[in-house]
Scaffold this motif. Structure first.
Motif, PDB file in Angstrom:
ATOM      1  N   PHE A  33       0.848  -1.190   0.000  1.00  0.00           N
ATOM      2  CA  PHE A  33       0.000   0.000   0.000  1.00  0.00           C
ATOM      3  C   PHE A  33       0.885   1.242   0.000  1.00  0.00           C
ATOM      4  O   PHE A  33       1.936   1.250   0.628  1.00  0.00           O
ATOM      5  N   THR A  34       0.431   2.290  -0.682  1.00  0.00           N
ATOM      6  CA  THR A  34       1.140   3.561  -0.644  1.00  0.00           C
ATOM      7  C   THR A  34       0.140   4.714  -0.724  1.00  0.00           C
ATOM      8  O   THR A  34      -0.938   4.570  -1.305  1.00  0.00           O
ATOM      9  N   ASP A  35       0.519   5.833  -0.107  1.00  0.00           N
ATOM     10  CA  ASP A  35      -0.308   7.038  -0.220  1.00  0.00           C
ATOM     11  C   ASP A  35       0.378   8.058  -1.123  1.00  0.00           C
ATOM     12  O   ASP A  35      -0.088   9.176  -1.272  1.00  0.00           O
ATOM     13  N   LYS A  36       1.500   7.655  -1.716  1.00  0.00           N
ATOM     14  CA  LYS A  36       2.237   8.515  -2.647  1.00  0.00           C
ATOM     15  C   LYS A  36       1.946   8.055  -4.075  1.00  0.00           C
ATOM     16  O   LYS A  36       2.057   6.866  -4.384  1.00  0.00           O
ATOM     17  N   GLN A  37       1.558   8.997  -4.934  1.00  0.00           N
ATOM     18  CA  GLN A  37       1.238   8.680  -6.333  1.00  0.00           C
ATOM     19  C   GLN A  37       2.428   7.956  -6.990  1.00  0.00           C
ATOM     20  O   GLN A  37       3.537   8.471  -6.959  1.00  0.00           O
ATOM     21  N   TYR A  85      -2.536   2.179  -4.587  1.00  0.00           N
ATOM     22  CA  TYR A  85      -2.464   3.597  -4.262  1.00  0.00           C
ATOM     23  C   TYR A  85      -3.848   4.132  -3.888  1.00  0.00           C
ATOM     24  O   TYR A  85      -4.848   3.808  -4.513  1.00  0.00           O
ATOM     25  N   GLY A  86      -3.872   4.973  -2.857  1.00  0.00           N
ATOM     26  CA  GLY A  86      -5.093   5.681  -2.487  1.00  0.00           C
ATOM     27  C   GLY A  86      -6.212   4.803  -1.977  1.00  0.00           C
ATOM     28  O   GLY A  86      -7.380   5.069  -2.251  1.00  0.00           O
ATOM     29  N   ALA A  87      -5.884   3.769  -1.232  1.00  0.00           N
ATOM     30  CA  ALA A  87      -6.921   2.883  -0.700  1.00  0.00           C
ATOM     31  C   ALA A  87      -7.802   3.645   0.284  1.00  0.00           C
ATOM     32  O   ALA A  87      -7.311   4.316   1.179  1.00  0.00           O
ATOM     33  N   THR A  88      -9.101   3.554   0.070  1.00  0.00           N
ATOM     34  CA  THR A  88     -10.064   4.203   0.957  1.00  0.00           C
ATOM     35  C   THR A  88     -11.102   3.201   1.407  1.00  0.00           C
ATOM     36  O   THR A  88     -11.420   2.254   0.692  1.00  0.00           O
ATOM     37  N   GLY A 107      -9.056   0.713  -4.088  1.00  0.00           N
ATOM     38  CA  GLY A 107      -7.773   1.333  -4.400  1.00  0.00           C
ATOM     39  C   GLY A 107      -7.396   1.152  -5.856  1.00  0.00           C
ATOM     40  O   GLY A 107      -7.918   0.266  -6.541  1.00  0.00           O
TER      41      GLY A 107
END
Length: 113
Positions: A33-37, A85-88, A107
């Motif tokens: 998982f990452t929150d960086k594009q 990326y960007g899992a919500t 995500g």
């Protein structure tokens, strides 16, 4: 008596099947998982939803979220991805305060070298 025994076995099997959390596959373990594009060297594979049912397991948000994350990682790996990326989370709703509902994570899946 025989009907009662069969009913008891059926209920036990149903409860055992519904109460387990989704396991992380060996391929899913390689997905991060990452929150960086992700950079331009990465290729967008698609969007994936992972879910974990909380029906008959109680409202254990932690286990349900873990199961949804495992499902998401497994599905990402099946698509050939290795980064999410960007899992919500989409598990919170008006109804979730009254009854346990499925936990869901969404995500974007990328394949990065």
């Amino acid at each position: 008596m025989q009907k009662r025994a069969l009913l008891g076995i059926a209920v036990a099997v149903l409860l055992a099947g519904c109460s387990t959390s989704k396991e992380l596959s060996s391929a899913g373990q390689a997905v991060k998982f990452t929150d960086k594009q992700p950079g331009s060297e990465c290729r967008l594979v698609g969007q994936v939803t992972g879910s974990q049912s909380t029906w008959l397991t109680g409202h254990d948000e932690g286990n349900a979220q873990r199961g949804a994350a495992n499902d998401l990682r497994n599905k990402a790996a099946a698509l050939g991805g290795n980064v999410i990326y960007g899992a919500t989370s989409s598990s919170e709703s008006f109804w979730s305060s009254f009854a346990p509902l499925d936990s869901k994570l969404v995500g974007q899946v990328y394949h990065c070298p």
